[in-house]
Motif scaffolding. Structure first.
Motif, mmCIF file in Angstrom:
data_model
loop_
_atom_site.group_PDB
_atom_site.id
_atom_site.type_symbol
_atom_site.label_atom_id
_atom_site.label_comp_id
_atom_site.label_asym_id
_atom_site.label_seq_id
_atom_site.Cartn_x
_atom_site.Cartn_y
_atom_site.Cartn_z
ATOM 1 N N THR B 98 0.841 -1.188 0.000
ATOM 2 C CA THR B 98 0.000 0.000 0.000
ATOM 3 C C THR B 98 0.879 1.240 0.000
ATOM 4 O O THR B 98 0.626 2.187 -0.726
ATOM 5 C CB THR B 98 -0.891 0.025 1.254
ATOM 6 N N GLY B 99 1.901 1.219 0.816
ATOM 7 C CA GLY B 99 2.775 2.383 0.921
ATOM 8 C C GLY B 99 3.478 2.695 -0.380
ATOM 9 O O GLY B 99 3.637 3.842 -0.743
ATOM 10 N N LYS B 100 3.895 1.668 -1.098
ATOM 11 C CA LYS B 100 4.710 1.877 -2.283
ATOM 12 C C LYS B 100 3.923 1.708 -3.574
ATOM 13 O O LYS B 100 4.455 1.873 -4.642
ATOM 14 C CB LYS B 100 5.871 0.880 -2.316
ATOM 15 N N ARG B 101 2.700 1.309 -3.459
ATOM 16 C CA ARG B 101 1.918 1.023 -4.653
ATOM 17 C C ARG B 101 1.760 2.266 -5.511
ATOM 18 O O ARG B 101 1.543 3.359 -5.025
ATOM 19 C CB ARG B 101 0.555 0.505 -4.236
ATOM 20 N N VAL B 102 1.864 2.083 -6.804
ATOM 21 C CA VAL B 102 1.641 3.183 -7.733
ATOM 22 C C VAL B 102 0.448 2.817 -8.593
ATOM 23 O O VAL B 102 0.365 1.709 -9.114
ATOM 24 C CB VAL B 102 2.875 3.393 -8.635
ATOM 25 N N ILE B 103 -0.481 3.740 -8.732
ATOM 26 C CA ILE B 103 -1.605 3.513 -9.634
ATOM 27 C C ILE B 103 -1.377 4.330 -10.893
ATOM 28 O O ILE B 103 -1.149 5.535 -10.824
ATOM 29 C CB ILE B 103 -2.939 3.904 -8.981
ATOM 30 N N ALA B 104 -1.383 3.661 -12.038
ATOM 31 C CA ALA B 104 -1.219 4.343 -13.320
ATOM 32 C C ALA B 104 -2.571 4.352 -14.018
ATOM 33 O O ALA B 104 -3.301 3.357 -13.986
ATOM 34 C CB ALA B 104 -0.180 3.629 -14.160
ATOM 35 N N TYR B 105 -2.887 5.456 -14.637
ATOM 36 C CA TYR B 105 -4.184 5.627 -15.313
ATOM 37 C C TYR B 105 -3.981 5.611 -16.818
ATOM 38 O O TYR B 105 -2.931 6.056 -17.314
ATOM 39 C CB TYR B 105 -4.816 6.964 -14.903
ATOM 40 N N TYR B 106 -4.973 5.147 -17.526
ATOM 41 C CA TYR B 106 -4.888 5.057 -18.983
ATOM 42 C C TYR B 106 -6.178 5.565 -19.609
ATOM 43 O O TYR B 106 -7.262 5.164 -19.194
ATOM 44 C CB TYR B 106 -4.698 3.612 -19.436
ATOM 45 N N THR B 107 -6.041 6.398 -20.623
ATOM 46 C CA THR B 107 -7.176 6.672 -21.494
ATOM 47 C C THR B 107 -7.127 5.588 -22.574
ATOM 48 O O THR B 107 -6.149 4.819 -22.656
ATOM 49 C CB THR B 107 -7.052 8.047 -22.170
ATOM 50 N N GLN B 108 -8.131 5.551 -23.428
ATOM 51 C CA GLN B 108 -8.091 4.563 -24.509
ATOM 52 C C GLN B 108 -6.862 4.803 -25.396
ATOM 53 O O GLN B 108 -6.208 3.864 -25.837
ATOM 54 C CB GLN B 108 -9.381 4.620 -25.336
ATOM 55 N N HIS B 109 -6.536 6.075 -25.622
ATOM 56 C CA HIS B 109 -5.344 6.421 -26.402
ATOM 57 C C HIS B 109 -4.087 5.821 -25.750
ATOM 58 O O HIS B 109 -3.223 5.258 -26.428
ATOM 59 C CB HIS B 109 -5.235 7.962 -26.490
ATOM 60 N N ASP B 110 -4.004 5.946 -24.428
ATOM 61 C CA ASP B 110 -2.827 5.423 -23.714
ATOM 62 C C ASP B 110 -2.741 3.896 -23.825
ATOM 63 O O ASP B 110 -1.657 3.331 -23.985
ATOM 64 C CB ASP B 110 -2.885 5.808 -22.231
ATOM 65 N N ILE B 111 -3.899 3.250 -23.709
ATOM 66 C CA ILE B 111 -3.937 1.788 -23.855
ATOM 67 C C ILE B 111 -3.468 1.405 -25.262
ATOM 68 O O ILE B 111 -2.656 0.491 -25.438
ATOM 69 C CB ILE B 111 -5.374 1.249 -23.635
ATOM 70 N N ASP B 112 -3.970 2.131 -26.249
ATOM 71 C CA ASP B 112 -3.618 1.806 -27.637
ATOM 72 C C ASP B 112 -2.120 1.925 -27.880
ATOM 73 O O ASP B 112 -1.510 1.058 -28.503
ATOM 74 C CB ASP B 112 -4.381 2.724 -28.611
ATOM 75 N N LEU B 113 -1.527 3.010 -27.354
ATOM 76 C CA LEU B 113 -0.090 3.171 -27.643
ATOM 77 C C LEU B 113 0.730 2.120 -26.907
ATOM 78 O O LEU B 113 1.729 1.609 -27.421
ATOM 79 C CB LEU B 113 0.379 4.611 -27.382
ATOM 80 N N TRP B 114 0.275 1.766 -25.721
ATOM 81 C CA TRP B 114 0.972 0.722 -24.958
ATOM 82 C C TRP B 114 0.876 -0.618 -25.693
ATOM 83 O O TRP B 114 1.867 -1.331 -25.875
ATOM 84 C CB TRP B 114 0.354 0.666 -23.557
ATOM 85 N N GLU B 115 -0.346 -0.947 -26.138
ATOM 86 C CA GLU B 115 -0.535 -2.219 -26.827
ATOM 87 C C GLU B 115 0.218 -2.251 -28.158
ATOM 88 O O GLU B 115 0.709 -3.306 -28.581
ATOM 89 C CB GLU B 115 -2.027 -2.493 -27.023
ATOM 90 N N GLU B 116 0.319 -1.092 -28.788
ATOM 91 C CA GLU B 116 1.105 -1.026 -30.026
ATOM 92 C C GLU B 116 2.574 -1.366 -29.752
ATOM 93 O O GLU B 116 3.216 -2.076 -30.524
ATOM 94 C CB GLU B 116 1.029 0.376 -30.633
ATOM 95 N N CYS B 117 3.069 -0.845 -28.642
ATOM 96 C CA CYS B 117 4.458 -1.146 -28.278
ATOM 97 C C CYS B 117 4.632 -2.656 -28.098
ATOM 98 O O CYS B 117 5.630 -3.240 -28.526
ATOM 99 C CB CYS B 117 4.831 -0.427 -26.985
#
Lengths: 141, 437
Positions: B98-117
């Motif tokens: 909990t202390g070190k957890r990082v939450i990253a957020y994605y828009t659909q655009h962000d998901i697309d670029l990640w999946e493209e990678c």
């Protein structure tokens, strides 16, 4: 009548036991009995000595993990079935034995045992009520 | 039909000068977006006296303040979000407490670029829509499963969303569905390989031809073993949730480092002590700047991975800069069975449970997996003569640690004063895994 036992938490490695016994001997404390329980990482050395509190103080000063607690000590006839009868009695009374070891004395015809159970006081009561001969510390030293 | 060599050829083989020009344009826009929408980073820039208009291209990158893991903790959970929450479609999260957890957020655009990678990484190992991709990374908050799953969809391959665990089922689907590409941690690949070998399978009976392995350090020796037992080529993939997930960089057929997807992520190497940027080819800490993310666009994020970059031409034809496999960390983070663990987390549990802070972490390897042992000194007053109680304390500590970090160590209580004290900084970790070549 329960007796005091010293126990020490030691590393499971060469020299651990020697260090403890050396420290106790140097303080002029006499060991009457000893038993070692070992696991792959550590051991617990259990000692009946004539001055357990003194020995604990010594070990405390040295930063070691030592503990003095009461355990039951009793005599049984030195013959086949001598111990079994006591154990049967305890089991019948729902006493859970955590560990047990023998105590050597010069008195012949009897065997002495030390045990730790889930409830030392209750065990003492059961032994007394059934006429089992108990050891008190005065007899030991 | 000849296999495609690239997923997005124009981008992946773009001349370096053009890449840099594109990066400069994207950086200017990204900085403006962050300055406008992330008050926390705006403050950091203001404190440093940097305005968005000072950033005219990648040559100005060094002017921007760094973001560290501690900033992400401080701004948890929404502080680094750069778009309205309603515009986001997904979160992912780092392993850990909990202390070190990082939450990253994605828009659909962000998901697309990640999946493209990830799709680029899959095509780079020689796969296309005819292939069957078995994704045996964990699915869920962890980015491994979702990332490669999405990449495989983009490629058009048949995707087996296996997630991790249940080895029997993994092997059954691998053999019955004739999986050709395996995506998982290298440890798990090695384990699956050993399991197949034990069941009498020879490499030519295993349908796999390639593997994409990442999320934890691994050696050349492990690579050879995996390649031999599974009869495949084993490729490395790198990524971090903070930046997107797996696929920030990936290995190509030349296997001489991992190409960083430079159209999305700008990499630099800095001196971890001073923060000074270091010239290409120098060993230092890897820092990433997102170039076109919407929801979670971190700028100059310090990865703490020690690494070297090279722009030597690659025989595969890709022009994107390559990073070596990370050679270590500039902080004390350990990666154990793919999970990020800090000694401070172990310490926090010991403190909370009333134990001594004299402890030692030992990491090793057995049966293709990491061993994780924690030795803790018992306080004299905690000793009560009973083996049962010591065992119970060991178990409860191990559980508390598992709750904190997500994986459970074997805890061993040891007598006081038996863990060596060194002068000054205590040596808390003995890592015998030899994970860095």
């Amino acid at each position: 009548m329960a007796i005091r036992q010293l126990s020490v938490f030691v590393e499971n490695k060469q020299g651990s036991l020697h260090n403890i016994t050396d420290a106790i001997a140097n303080a002029g404390i006499n060991l009457r009995s000893m038993c070692v329980a070992d696991t792959s990482n550590y051991g617990i050395v259990r000692i009946i000595a004539d001055d357990p509190e003194g020995a604990k103080e010594l070990l405390d000063k040295d930063g070691q993990a030592a503990n003095v607690r009461l355990v039951n000590a009793f005599a049984v006839p030195d013959k086949p079935g001598g111990l079994a009868s006591v154990l049967r009695l305890l089991e019948g009374n729902g006493v859970n034995i955590e560990y047990m070891y023998a105590l050597i004395t010069s008195e012949s015809g009897k065997a002495y045992s030390v045990m730790r159970t889930g409830d030392t006081e209750e065990t003492d009561r059961i032994l007394v009520a059934n006429g089992i001969e108990l050891l008190d510390e005065s007899k030991l030293h | 039909m000849e296999k495609r060599k690239y997923y997005q050829e124009a981008i992946e083989t773009m001349p370096v000068e053009e890449i840099k020009k594109m990066q400069s344009e994207k950086l200017v826009r990204q900085v403006a977006h962050v300055y406008k929408n992330v008050p926390y980073y705006r403050d950091l820039m203001d404190k440093k006296g940097v305005k968005p208009e000072d950033i005219k291209g990648i040559e100005d990158l060094y002017k921007l303040p760094f973001i560290e893991k501690s900033d992400l903790r401080e701004t948890y959970p929404y502080g680094m979000l750069a778009v309205p929450l309603a515009d986001c479609v997904r979160i992912q999260s780092t392993s850990g407490t909990t202390g070190k957890r990082v939450i990253a957020y994605y828009t659909q655009h962000d998901i697309d670029l990640w999946e493209e990678c990830c799709a680029r990484a899959i095509v780079a190992v020689g796969a296309d829509r005819e292939d069957v991709v078995q994704v045996s990374y964990g699915y869920g908050l962890f980015t491994g499963g979702p990332g490669l799953n999405g990449g495989s969809h983009k490629v058009g391959a048949l995707t087996l969303p296996m997630s991790s665990g249940n080895t029997e089922r993994q092997l059954q689907f691998m053999l019955d569905m004739k999986a050709t590409v395996l995506c998982c941690t290298p440890s798990y690949a090695a384990y699956l390989g050993e399991s197949l070998k034990e069941q009498g399978y020879t490499p030519d009976q295993i349908p796999l031809k390639a593997g994409i392995f990442g999320a934890e350090p691994w050696t050349q020796e492990m690579r050879h073993n995996i390649e031999e037992t599974l009869g495949i080529k084993a490729y490395d993939i790198y990524g971090l949730t903070e930046i997107s997930g797996p696929g920030v960089s990936f290995e190509c057929s030349a296997q001489g480092g991992m190409h960083i997807n430079e159209d999305h992520f700008l990499a630099e190497i800095i001196n971890p002590e001073t923060g000074e940027p270091l010239p290409e080819g120098t060993k230092g800490e890897l820092v990433f700047t997102c170039l076109d993310k919407e929801a979670f666009p971190l700028l100059r994020y310090r990865t703490r991975d020690i690494c070297v970059l090279t722009r030597e031409p690659c025989p595969c034809g890709r022009t994107h800069i390559r990073m070596a496999k990370p050679m270590g960390r500039s902080d004390d983070m350990m990666i154990i069975r793919g999970v990020n663990v800090f000694p401070s987390q172990i310490e926090a549990v010991l403190l909370a449970e009333g134990f001594s802070e004299n402890y030692l972490i030992k990491l090793g390897r057995a049966n293709n997996s990491d061993t994780f042992d924690v030795y803790v000194e018992l306080r004299p007053e905690q000793f009560d003569d009973s083996v049962k109680n010591i065992t119970a304390m060991e178990k409860s500590l191990a559980n508390a640690m598992r709750n904190m970090i997500g994986i459970g160590p074997s805890v061993h209580l040891v007598p006081p004063k038996t863990i060596a004290r060194s002068e000054g900084k205590a040596k808390r970790v003995i890592d015998e895994r030899n994970l860095h070549d």
